[in-house]
Design an enzyme around this catalytic site. Sequence first.
Site, short mmCIF file in Angstrom:
data_model
loop_
_atom_site.label_atom_id
_atom_site.label_comp_id
_atom_site.label_asym_id
_atom_site.label_seq_id
_atom_site.Cartn_x
_atom_site.Cartn_y
_atom_site.Cartn_z
N CYS A 141 -6.25 -23.14 -22.13
CA CYS A 141 -4.81 -22.91 -22.32
C CYS A 141 -4.12 -22.83 -20.96
CB CYS A 141 -4.59 -21.62 -23.10
SG CYS A 141 -2.84 -21.33 -23.51
N ASP A 165 -2.00 -20.73 -20.11
CA ASP A 165 -1.66 -19.33 -19.85
C ASP A 165 -2.11 -18.86 -18.45
OD1 ASP A 165 -1.87 -16.34 -19.93
OD2 ASP A 165 -1.18 -16.65 -21.99
N ARG A 212 -2.74 -16.00 -17.39
CA ARG A 212 -3.70 -14.89 -17.35
C ARG A 212 -5.15 -15.35 -17.44
NH1 ARG A 212 -1.23 -11.93 -22.42
NH2 ARG A 212 -1.15 -14.13 -22.99
N HIS A 246 -7.97 -18.06 -25.80
CA HIS A 246 -7.90 -16.66 -25.37
C HIS A 246 -7.13 -15.84 -26.40
CE1 HIS A 246 -3.64 -16.71 -24.02
NE2 HIS A 246 -3.88 -17.99 -23.97
N CYS A 279 -2.91 -15.35 -27.52
CA CYS A 279 -2.34 -16.60 -27.01
C CYS A 279 -0.91 -16.78 -27.55
CB CYS A 279 -3.22 -17.77 -27.44
SG CYS A 279 -2.61 -19.38 -26.91
CO CO Z 1 -2.56 -19.42 -24.64
#
Ligand code: CO
Length: 215
Positions: free
Chosen positions: A42, A44, A46, A98, A101
Site C-alpha cells: 500500500c 500508506d 506508515r 496493513h 488501511c
Molecule cells: Co493502506
Amino acid sequence: MQSCEALLQKNKQWAKQKQEQDPEFFSRLATKQSPEFLWIGCSDSRVAPEIVVGAEPGEIFMHRNIANQVIHTDFNCLSVLQYAVSILKVKHIIVCGHYNCGGIKAALDKQRPDLLITNKWLMHVKNTYRLHQTEIDGLENEDDRLNRLVELNVIEQIHSLSHTSIIQNSWLENESPTLHGWVYGVHDGELRSLITLKPNDDINPIFQYQKISAE
Ligand code: CO
C-alpha cells in the site's frame, strides 16, 4: 513537519555515512540490481517496506498503490510484475496489506463525490467485500470488519497474481516465484503471514491457461 530542504540534508548525511561504512556500496549497486523479492504494498506512509524488514537498497523491487492491489487492467503493476519475474527473476513476491488501511476503510463506505478516480480503483475492494459479505457483516466491531477485509483483500491479490500468464508461465518454466500474502500492523510494527502459494499449487481451473497441445 519537515521541509524538503531538510530531506535533502538528511540524504547527504545518509549517503556520506553509507560510504564511510562501506566504500564500495554505491559502486556495487551502480551497475546492476539483483533483488530476490518483489514487494507489492500500500502507498500508506506508515508502512515503510525496507525499514520494517531491515532491507538495504538493491534487495527489494517495489510496487505500491492504494490498498496494494493487483488489477489485471493495470499496466503499471503488470509491467512491474513482468520485469520482476521475467528479467530480474525474483524468487518471492510479497503482497503486503496493513491494518487500518484508509483505502479499505473508504471501500467499506459510500462512494465519495470528491474522489471520482479513487472510487473506481476501490471498486475492486468493494467486490471482494461482496464476496465475503456474510463473514464480514457477521463481525460486531467496526475495526474487526475493516481489518478482516484488509486480510481478505491481501489473499485476493495473491490469487489475482496466480491468475496472470506471467506467474503461470514462470511456474511452468522456472518453478518460481513463491507468492506470499502478509499483513502489517501499523499499531505494533509486526508482519503476519496470511497465505503462501508455491509454484504450481492448485488454482481454480477457470483461471488456468490451457496448455497448447502439439498437433
Ligand atoms: Co493502506
